[in-house]
Motif scaffolding. Sequence first.
Motif, PDB file in Angstrom:
ATOM      1  N   GLY A 144      -8.030  15.645   9.089  1.00  0.00           N
ATOM      2  CA  GLY A 144      -6.728  16.528   9.182  1.00  0.00           C
ATOM      3  C   GLY A 144      -6.473  16.934  10.644  1.00  0.00           C
ATOM      4  O   GLY A 144      -5.611  17.276  11.110  1.00  0.00           O
ATOM      5  N   GLY A 145      -7.321  16.738  11.693  1.00  0.00           N
ATOM      6  CA  GLY A 145      -7.103  16.813  12.694  1.00  0.00           C
ATOM      7  C   GLY A 145      -6.353  15.815  13.616  1.00  0.00           C
ATOM      8  O   GLY A 145      -5.663  15.163  13.309  1.00  0.00           O
ATOM      9  N   VAL A 146      -6.869  15.760  14.969  1.00  0.00           N
ATOM     10  CA  VAL A 146      -6.256  14.767  15.919  1.00  0.00           C
ATOM     11  C   VAL A 146      -6.589  13.421  15.508  1.00  0.00           C
ATOM     12  O   VAL A 146      -7.801  13.008  15.437  1.00  0.00           O
ATOM     13  CB  VAL A 146      -6.511  14.953  17.332  1.00  0.00           C
ATOM     14  CG1 VAL A 146      -5.862  14.095  17.972  1.00  0.00           C
ATOM     15  CG2 VAL A 146      -6.192  16.372  17.616  1.00  0.00           C
ATOM     16  N   ARG A 147      -5.537  12.721  15.189  1.00  0.00           N
ATOM     17  CA  ARG A 147      -5.943  11.287  14.816  1.00  0.00           C
ATOM     18  C   ARG A 147      -5.336  10.219  15.768  1.00  0.00           C
ATOM     19  O   ARG A 147      -4.240  10.661  16.590  1.00  0.00           O
ATOM     20  CB  ARG A 147      -5.059  11.130  13.243  1.00  0.00           C
ATOM     21  CG  ARG A 147      -5.459  11.845  12.194  1.00  0.00           C
ATOM     22  CD  ARG A 147      -4.877  11.359  10.867  1.00  0.00           C
ATOM     23  NE  ARG A 147      -3.658  11.173  11.080  1.00  0.00           N
ATOM     24  CZ  ARG A 147      -2.595  11.755  10.752  1.00  0.00           C
ATOM     25  NH1 ARG A 147      -3.096  13.189  10.251  1.00  0.00           N
ATOM     26  NH2 ARG A 147      -1.262  11.545  10.717  1.00  0.00           N
ATOM     27  N   ASN A 148      -5.646   8.981  15.562  1.00  0.00           N
ATOM     28  CA  ASN A 148      -5.379   7.773  16.443  1.00  0.00           C
ATOM     29  C   ASN A 148      -3.942   7.498  15.816  1.00  0.00           C
ATOM     30  O   ASN A 148      -3.713   7.816  14.687  1.00  0.00           O
ATOM     31  CB  ASN A 148      -6.328   6.730  16.318  1.00  0.00           C
ATOM     32  CG  ASN A 148      -7.713   7.110  16.872  1.00  0.00           C
ATOM     33  OD1 ASN A 148      -7.730   7.585  17.708  1.00  0.00           O
ATOM     34  ND2 ASN A 148      -8.821   6.461  16.107  1.00  0.00           N
ATOM     35  N   PRO A 149      -2.978   6.881  16.564  1.00  0.00           N
ATOM     36  CA  PRO A 149      -1.811   6.630  16.126  1.00  0.00           C
ATOM     37  C   PRO A 149      -1.977   5.538  15.057  1.00  0.00           C
ATOM     38  O   PRO A 149      -2.885   4.628  15.080  1.00  0.00           O
ATOM     39  CB  PRO A 149      -1.045   5.907  17.388  1.00  0.00           C
ATOM     40  CG  PRO A 149      -2.120   5.576  18.283  1.00  0.00           C
ATOM     41  CD  PRO A 149      -3.292   6.724  18.203  1.00  0.00           C
ATOM     42  N   LEU A 150      -1.085   5.443  14.112  1.00  0.00           N
ATOM     43  CA  LEU A 150      -0.860   4.484  13.025  1.00  0.00           C
ATOM     44  C   LEU A 150      -0.276   3.309  13.668  1.00  0.00           C
ATOM     45  O   LEU A 150       0.844   3.168  14.260  1.00  0.00           O
ATOM     46  CB  LEU A 150      -0.104   5.011  11.652  1.00  0.00           C
ATOM     47  CG  LEU A 150      -0.617   6.202  11.178  1.00  0.00           C
ATOM     48  CD1 LEU A 150       0.109   6.604  10.067  1.00  0.00           C
ATOM     49  CD2 LEU A 150      -2.009   6.147  10.919  1.00  0.00           C
ATOM     50  N   GLU A 151      -0.962   2.130  13.227  1.00  0.00           N
ATOM     51  CA  GLU A 151      -0.633   0.949  13.766  1.00  0.00           C
ATOM     52  C   GLU A 151      -1.134  -0.338  12.819  1.00  0.00           C
ATOM     53  O   GLU A 151      -2.044  -0.132  12.052  1.00  0.00           O
ATOM     54  CB  GLU A 151      -1.382   0.525  15.238  1.00  0.00           C
ATOM     55  CG  GLU A 151      -3.003   0.676  15.388  1.00  0.00           C
ATOM     56  CD  GLU A 151      -3.256   0.554  16.778  1.00  0.00           C
ATOM     57  OE1 GLU A 151      -2.618   0.456  17.832  1.00  0.00           O
ATOM     58  OE2 GLU A 151      -4.662   0.359  16.831  1.00  0.00           O
ATOM     59  N   PRO A 152      -0.389  -1.471  12.895  1.00  0.00           N
ATOM     60  CA  PRO A 152      -0.916  -2.469  12.061  1.00  0.00           C
ATOM     61  C   PRO A 152      -2.455  -2.757  12.175  1.00  0.00           C
ATOM     62  O   PRO A 152      -2.853  -3.052  13.369  1.00  0.00           O
ATOM     63  CB  PRO A 152       0.054  -3.746  12.535  1.00  0.00           C
ATOM     64  CG  PRO A 152       1.020  -3.118  13.259  1.00  0.00           C
ATOM     65  CD  PRO A 152       0.662  -1.836  13.865  1.00  0.00           C
ATOM     66  N   THR A 153      -3.121  -2.741  11.277  1.00  0.00           N
ATOM     67  CA  THR A 153      -4.415  -2.940  11.048  1.00  0.00           C
ATOM     68  C   THR A 153      -4.972  -3.895   9.992  1.00  0.00           C
ATOM     69  O   THR A 153      -4.200  -4.053   8.975  1.00  0.00           O
ATOM     70  CB  THR A 153      -5.224  -1.651  10.598  1.00  0.00           C
ATOM     71  OG1 THR A 153      -4.626  -0.544  11.598  1.00  0.00           O
ATOM     72  CG2 THR A 153      -6.577  -1.689  10.692  1.00  0.00           C
ATOM     73  N   ASN A 154      -6.133  -4.946  10.501  1.00  0.00           N
ATOM     74  CA  ASN A 154      -6.278  -5.720   9.856  1.00  0.00           C
ATOM     75  C   ASN A 154      -7.520  -5.366   8.792  1.00  0.00           C
ATOM     76  O   ASN A 154      -8.427  -5.013   9.197  1.00  0.00           O
ATOM     77  CB  ASN A 154      -7.103  -6.717  10.711  1.00  0.00           C
ATOM     78  CG  ASN A 154      -7.354  -8.299   9.977  1.00  0.00           C
ATOM     79  OD1 ASN A 154      -7.828  -8.216   8.721  1.00  0.00           O
ATOM     80  ND2 ASN A 154      -7.581  -9.270  10.558  1.00  0.00           N
ATOM     81  N   THR A 155      -6.986  -5.241   7.439  1.00  0.00           N
ATOM     82  CA  THR A 155      -7.950  -4.656   6.672  1.00  0.00           C
ATOM     83  C   THR A 155      -9.329  -5.620   6.263  1.00  0.00           C
ATOM     84  O   THR A 155     -10.209  -4.781   5.963  1.00  0.00           O
ATOM     85  CB  THR A 155      -7.209  -4.509   5.355  1.00  0.00           C
ATOM     86  OG1 THR A 155      -6.753  -5.587   4.743  1.00  0.00           O
ATOM     87  CG2 THR A 155      -6.229  -3.337   5.404  1.00  0.00           C
TER      88      THR A 155
END
Length: 639
Positions: free
Chosen positions: A476-487
């Motif tokens: 819930g704190g500081v997160r990395n930016p959401l970006e296209p991620t290879n699952t």
Amino acid sequence: MDIFHTANYTFNSFAIPVVITAVAVLSLGFFVFGKNPDSRVNRSFLAFTTPVFIWLVGYAFSYHANNPETSLTWARGAYLGVVFISPGCFYFVTVLTHVERQWQRFTRISCLVSGFFLPLAFFHPSFISGTQLHSWGYYPLYGPAGALFLIVFFTPMLMMFYVLREAIGKETYTLRQRREFRLVFLAVLIAYTGTVDYLPKFGYDFYPVGYISIFLFVVITSYAIIRNALFVVTPAIAAPAIMTAMLDPLLVTDAEGRVVIANNAAMVTLGGHGADILGKPLGDFLPKAHFLFEKSRMVAPSEGTLVSDYETTLLTNEGKEVPVSISAGMIRDSDKNCAGITVICHHLGKIKAQVLMIEQQRELLLKEVSDRKRAEEALRVLNETLEQRVAEQTGKANARAEELIKSNAELERFSFAASHDLREPLRTVISFLQLLEIRYKGKLDSDADDFIRHAKQGAEWMQMLVEDLLAYSRVGGVRNPLEPTNTMETLKLALANLDLEICNHAVKMTHDPLPIVTADKTQLVVLFQNLIENAIKFRREVPPCIHLSAKRVSDPPQWLFSLSDNGIGIEPQYTEKIFIAFERLHTMEAIPGTGIGLATCRRIMECHGGRIWVESVFGKGSTFYFTFPAREDSPVLSL
């Protein structure tokens, strides 16, 4: 060349029936028109028969001509009528069926296009190229434009069938009208047989008998118009019905002032029959009637009204006075002299009663309007009060929500800080407990060894709890930016972190092709790792089998992941409880853990705009579902 020179003509018997037909057609047109000149149907019928007359007369003189030049001149003159026969007939049919406004544009275009061929007929050989001598006389020949003219000519004729067929099938027309339409439809069919007249224009030696078809069309149509014509209502015909329907008394006098006409209302009001009223002076019923005759001598010849809404009294045969308001007019003869007077009496008592009733209705209406306005005002005040209260409650709710957001943020920061700050002291405690266990195990009594062992286990469990709580706080704190991620790559990272447990428990891990999603790669690794670790932890005695798959769904657009296992499963009443932090379904001795792993998974999904839930069969296994929003260009990666 003088077309009126007798040397250019020779008597031709074939022209006689054509001339007779032309005169008969025009005569029928004027006859129908004379029956009712005000009828638009009759006028349009005359407008149609006129170009037919011009066509037949032109061809008759063309037959009489003894040379091709004179014959060609008359044939071209005949087209002053020919080009307008088809539009004229179509217009007549639309007027007859009362759809002329609907077809007005088509009629105008048809007239304009047909009229275009008129100058061609006179000045260009592409339309009428010449004449050809037949056994019945000279007949015109068509050039290249002749075929185009036939299309223009027959289009309105074909549309007539459509208009008449629609009219015959409509229930809105009377039986008389539909009978008339059927006769005209039959007449148009007969007229179509006259198309044989176009065969000689293309060189075929066939006697043109189209004038017979047109004559039959005109005769049948004339009969239909006259036979089924609407009855013409004139003032003289309508007068008796008007007098009978009037509710007010009507008296009509002659020039000497004697009553000659009285309607039913007058007889009822005056209390008598015709013999009691007719022939008596108007003054017997209207004491002040003398002024009407005096005024009639002063009114200009162009005027007819004597008085309007003049209040007086009407005397009945019983001597009773009835208050009335009269309107009187003068009847003039052909020399503009006064031939009589008409008097209409309006009963003032009835009028006053009607006015009173109207006033009462007006008062009721005003009361209803006033009540409605009061109700609307009360409703408006209520709405304003409600809106104000809603605004106040919304403000309080927003303020409370902001307080909760701040409180949660502070709690998260505190939790993160506390967890982070507890790690170092716990490592110190565990280190010294390990030293105590190494140095003094077996040197003290058995109780001391148990105390050291329990203290070490508690410290290690607390360290594990702090680590999980720290991981939960980080979500819930500081997160990395959401970006296209290879699952698929994140799955491999999670499996690498669990490689030891997978090998120790002979886990069979499989997966389908997985997509690229918009996510925080670090948190996605934690999600996969927690779910797979959870499946290994809650296994049965058989080797764990775990399978991960994903599919795209459209409402709303998203990727639906599912991770299934063959573990011990979850009872239905606990499927929601397992996602709450620190909630455990088993004791630490049975299955170790802190109860934060699945809570962390739910928090990760909430941060990504998705959700997570579980479906399970107790004793057979569970399937965890979680969703990620899908983009239109999200591909699926192959294995």
